[in-house]
Design a protein around this motif. Structure first.
Motif, PDB file in Angstrom:
ATOM      1  N   HIS A 145       0.854  -1.187   0.000  1.00  0.00           N
ATOM      2  CA  HIS A 145       0.000   0.000   0.000  1.00  0.00           C
ATOM      3  C   HIS A 145       0.890   1.238   0.000  1.00  0.00           C
ATOM      4  O   HIS A 145       1.705   1.421   0.903  1.00  0.00           O
ATOM      5  N   VAL A 146       0.736   2.043  -1.028  1.00  0.00           N
ATOM      6  CA  VAL A 146       1.471   3.305  -1.130  1.00  0.00           C
ATOM      7  C   VAL A 146       0.470   4.416  -1.337  1.00  0.00           C
ATOM      8  O   VAL A 146      -0.361   4.350  -2.256  1.00  0.00           O
ATOM      9  N   GLN A 147       0.519   5.436  -0.514  1.00  0.00           N
ATOM     10  CA  GLN A 147      -0.406   6.559  -0.658  1.00  0.00           C
ATOM     11  C   GLN A 147      -0.094   7.329  -1.929  1.00  0.00           C
ATOM     12  O   GLN A 147       1.072   7.559  -2.277  1.00  0.00           O
ATOM     13  N   ASN A 148      -1.130   7.734  -2.646  1.00  0.00           N
ATOM     14  CA  ASN A 148      -0.982   8.476  -3.898  1.00  0.00           C
ATOM     15  C   ASN A 148      -1.660   9.832  -3.806  1.00  0.00           C
ATOM     16  O   ASN A 148      -2.710   9.964  -3.176  1.00  0.00           O
ATOM     17  N   ASP A 149      -1.068  10.802  -4.459  1.00  0.00           N
ATOM     18  CA  ASP A 149      -1.697  12.115  -4.614  1.00  0.00           C
ATOM     19  C   ASP A 149      -2.131  12.242  -6.067  1.00  0.00           C
ATOM     20  O   ASP A 149      -1.316  12.462  -6.968  1.00  0.00           O
ATOM     21  N   CYS A 150      -3.430  12.098  -6.309  1.00  0.00           N
ATOM     22  CA  CYS A 150      -3.992  12.202  -7.652  1.00  0.00           C
ATOM     23  C   CYS A 150      -4.888  13.427  -7.774  1.00  0.00           C
ATOM     24  O   CYS A 150      -5.798  13.467  -8.620  1.00  0.00           O
ATOM     25  N   VAL A 151      -4.656  14.413  -6.901  1.00  0.00           N
ATOM     26  CA  VAL A 151      -5.415  15.668  -6.899  1.00  0.00           C
ATOM     27  C   VAL A 151      -4.533  16.828  -7.346  1.00  0.00           C
ATOM     28  O   VAL A 151      -4.885  17.570  -8.270  1.00  0.00           O
ATOM     29  N   HIS A 152      -3.397  16.997  -6.682  1.00  0.00           N
ATOM     30  CA  HIS A 152      -2.488  18.094  -7.009  1.00  0.00           C
ATOM     31  C   HIS A 152      -1.667  17.736  -8.243  1.00  0.00           C
ATOM     32  O   HIS A 152      -1.727  16.610  -8.745  1.00  0.00           O
ATOM     33  N   TRP A 153      -0.867  18.702  -8.697  1.00  0.00           N
ATOM     34  CA  TRP A 153      -0.132  18.540  -9.949  1.00  0.00           C
ATOM     35  C   TRP A 153       1.366  18.646  -9.731  1.00  0.00           C
ATOM     36  O   TRP A 153       1.841  19.452  -8.943  1.00  0.00           O
ATOM     37  N   CYS A 154       2.098  17.801 -10.475  1.00  0.00           N
ATOM     38  CA  CYS A 154       3.551  17.897 -10.467  1.00  0.00           C
ATOM     39  C   CYS A 154       3.979  19.277 -10.964  1.00  0.00           C
ATOM     40  O   CYS A 154       3.325  19.881 -11.817  1.00  0.00           O
ATOM     41  N   LEU A 155       5.084  19.745 -10.430  1.00  0.00           N
ATOM     42  CA  LEU A 155       5.697  20.988 -10.899  1.00  0.00           C
ATOM     43  C   LEU A 155       7.139  20.693 -11.322  1.00  0.00           C
ATOM     44  O   LEU A 155       7.922  20.224 -10.505  1.00  0.00           O
ATOM     45  N   PRO A 156       7.452  20.978 -12.611  1.00  0.00           N
ATOM     46  CA  PRO A 156       6.551  21.474 -13.662  1.00  0.00           C
ATOM     47  C   PRO A 156       5.524  20.421 -14.068  1.00  0.00           C
ATOM     48  O   PRO A 156       5.693  19.245 -13.772  1.00  0.00           O
ATOM     49  N   GLY A 157       4.474  20.879 -14.756  1.00  0.00           N
ATOM     50  CA  GLY A 157       3.410  19.957 -15.133  1.00  0.00           C
ATOM     51  C   GLY A 157       2.242  20.675 -15.776  1.00  0.00           C
ATOM     52  O   GLY A 157       2.340  21.858 -16.143  1.00  0.00           O
ATOM     53  N   PRO A 158       1.107  19.993 -15.910  1.00  0.00           N
ATOM     54  CA  PRO A 158      -0.056  20.565 -16.613  1.00  0.00           C
ATOM     55  C   PRO A 158      -0.553  21.871 -16.017  1.00  0.00           C
ATOM     56  O   PRO A 158      -1.115  22.702 -16.735  1.00  0.00           O
ATOM     57  N   ILE A 159      -0.364  22.080 -14.724  1.00  0.00           N
ATOM     58  CA  ILE A 159      -0.900  23.283 -14.089  1.00  0.00           C
ATOM     59  C   ILE A 159      -0.209  24.546 -14.595  1.00  0.00           C
ATOM     60  O   ILE A 159      -0.755  25.648 -14.488  1.00  0.00           O
ATOM     61  N   ASP A 160       0.977  24.409 -15.181  1.00  0.00           N
ATOM     62  CA  ASP A 160       1.633  25.576 -15.779  1.00  0.00           C
ATOM     63  C   ASP A 160       0.775  26.183 -16.879  1.00  0.00           C
ATOM     64  O   ASP A 160       0.830  27.389 -17.132  1.00  0.00           O
ATOM     65  N   THR A 161      -0.039  25.351 -17.531  1.00  0.00           N
ATOM     66  CA  THR A 161      -0.924  25.832 -18.598  1.00  0.00           C
ATOM     67  C   THR A 161      -1.954  26.807 -18.057  1.00  0.00           C
ATOM     68  O   THR A 161      -2.383  27.728 -18.759  1.00  0.00           O
ATOM     69  N   TRP A 162      -2.380  26.634 -16.807  1.00  0.00           N
ATOM     70  CA  TRP A 162      -3.346  27.560 -16.221  1.00  0.00           C
ATOM     71  C   TRP A 162      -2.801  28.979 -16.268  1.00  0.00           C
ATOM     72  O   TRP A 162      -3.520  29.930 -16.590  1.00  0.00           O
ATOM     73  N   ASN A 163      -1.527  29.119 -15.918  1.00  0.00           N
ATOM     74  CA  ASN A 163      -0.912  30.442 -15.904  1.00  0.00           C
ATOM     75  C   ASN A 163      -0.611  30.946 -17.311  1.00  0.00           C
ATOM     76  O   ASN A 163      -0.594  32.157 -17.542  1.00  0.00           O
ATOM     77  N   GLN A 164      -0.390  30.030 -18.248  1.00  0.00           N
ATOM     78  CA  GLN A 164      -0.275  30.427 -19.657  1.00  0.00           C
ATOM     79  C   GLN A 164      -1.550  31.132 -20.113  1.00  0.00           C
ATOM     80  O   GLN A 164      -1.493  32.194 -20.743  1.00  0.00           O
TER      81      GLN A 164
END
Length: 436
Positions: free
Chosen positions: A404-423
């Motif tokens: 069992h390994v806890q996963n974060d599938c809510v937040h985004w890697c940096l760099p990553g897709p969330i950079d597009t929000w600021n684009q």
């Protein structure tokens, strides 16, 4: 008496014309050439020379008789339609991100996927391609110039902080951010200053935007929200802010009791309490409305205005229950049509879009207020590969694969897709600067 012949005397005239006509033609030729050069005959345009009509709106005169030629009339004015960044697809991008996990010191540890040993780096080489226009690469100098001498604040939950840290890393490629203030557990209230452009960037922890009491070991085991009262931890600083980026959503899924006007409005998932179950959609709508109304009311008479963005809901990508070893193992984006915005994701997005549109109408009567939805729901939904997953912790498989390994599938890697929000946000700012 003789009869005068009609040809009498023409012999002399004919010799005169024959003698001088060439000189006349020689004199007229340069005049004609000069006239044609500066006033050419209006040849019709070919089909390939017509002005393109895609993405353009032509305002024409009301005359029912069109001009015979294809040239645009003087009264015609062409405007480019604003780009709709909502719909599109992810395409390969060989250039990759502007920064990496080792060059930006502001990334929250849990989102620094590169330094935590994520082995697959393909998620870094995608860019969002809108359906009908282009989304330019982020230009940090342009952003800093547009926000020169201004204060921008990210207000909301951990997604607001995720977006803030993305922006800081993007801007840090051009100018050094200096941390000038920090307060609160887990750095929930921080402020940076870019001396090169006198730009201040802050983050305010406010997971509901309105006043709330968060569940804790020492307090209630549910959240308590006062939906008619703005959270003054950020509301009291509005006089000092020039731009606000709001972001909420995921915290409304947790158990909570809601208050309105001092009375209990109802609750969400509160077994054992004698309150009416009302869900969270209407409460989230009321919280957004309260926040936007507070901004408009407090800034409408200040004289310095404000720019307001509201980031739409960002879907999670757990395969399985998030609290029961759910994971997000995909390594590529979804293809167009493979995943649709539906269910809760669609409802949460709709609430944000509708409340922002209503706020725009309310703000029209006041000068200096600009509001825009940052609609990132679809482009985020299509990136199941962009989350930290198990790499929210450093090298989670260094000692072998765990059961069992806890996963974060809510937040985004940096760099990553969330950079597009600021684009996208930068392009809206550029549009505003052009007066569109």
């Amino acid at each position: 008496m003789g009869v005068t012949s009609p040809l009498k005397g023409q012999t002399h005239s004919r010799s005169f014309i024959t003698k001088f006509l060439p000189y006349v033609l020689y004199a007229l030729f340069p005049v004609a050439l000069f006239r044609f050069y500066f006033h050419p005959f209006p040849f019709p345009l070919s089909t390939t020379d017509q002005i393109p009509h895609s993405n353009r709106i032509i305002l024409t005169s009301s005359s029912s008789s069109p001009p015979p030629l294809s040239f645009p009339r003087e009264e015609e004015i062409a405007y480019e339609t604003p780009c709709n960044y909502t719909n599109g697809r992810w395409v390969h991008d060989k250039m990759g991100p502007l920064y990496n996990g080792t060059t930006c010191g502001t990334i929250k540890d849990g989102q620094n996927c590169i330094s935590h040993g994520r082995p697959d780096l393909g998620y870094l080489y995608w860019r969002w391609q809108p359906s009908q226009c282009e989304l330019p690469r982020f230009d940090p100098n342009t952003f800093l110039n547009l926000l020169s001498h201004k204060h921008i604040a990210f207000v909301g939950d951990s997604m607001a902080r995720n977006q803030l840290e993305s922006l800081l890393c993007l801007l840090a490629t051009a100018s050094n951010p200096n941390l000038v203030y920090t307060n609160g557990e887990d750095n929930k209230f921080r402020r940076w200053h870019f001396a090169s452009h006198n730009v201040t960037v802050s983050v305010y922890w406010s997971p509901f935007l309105v006043r709330g009491v968060e569940k804790s070991k020492a307090g209630p085991d549910h959240n308590e929200l006062y939906v008619d009262v703005v959270d003054e931890r950020w509301g009291s600083d509005l006089d000092h802010l020039d731009m606000v980026v709001l972001s909420i959503g995921h915290w409304f899924l947790h158990p909570a009791v809601y208050y309105d006007g001092g009375s209990v409005l109802g609750c969400h998932y509160c077994p054992g309490l004698n309150h009416t179950e009302i869900g969270f959609y209407d409460v989230m709508r009321k919280a957004i409305k309260t926040a936007l109304e507070a901004i408009i009311e407090r800034k409408m008479g200040s004289g310095n205005g404000i720019d307001v963005f509201l980031t739409s809901f960002s879907p999670s990508h757990f395969e399985g229950e998030w609290d029961k070893a759910g994971a997000c193992p995909k390594t590529e984006p979804y293809k167009e049509g493979e995943k649709m915005v539906e269910g809760m994701d669609a409802d949460m997005r709709t609430i944000a879009v509708e409340e922002m549109e209503a706020a725009k109408v309310n703000a029209k009567q006041f000068g200096g207020l600009r509001l825009e939805i940052l609609d990132v729901t679809k482009l985020s939904l299509m990136r199941p590969d962009g989350h930290p997953g198990p790499y929210m912790y450093p090298f989670p498989f260094a000692n072998g694969v765990q059961e069992h390994v806890q996963n974060d599938c809510v937040h985004w890697c940096l760099p990553g897709p969330i950079d597009t929000w600021n684009q996208i946000m930068l392009q809206v700012l550029r549009r505003w600067r052009r007066g569109e």
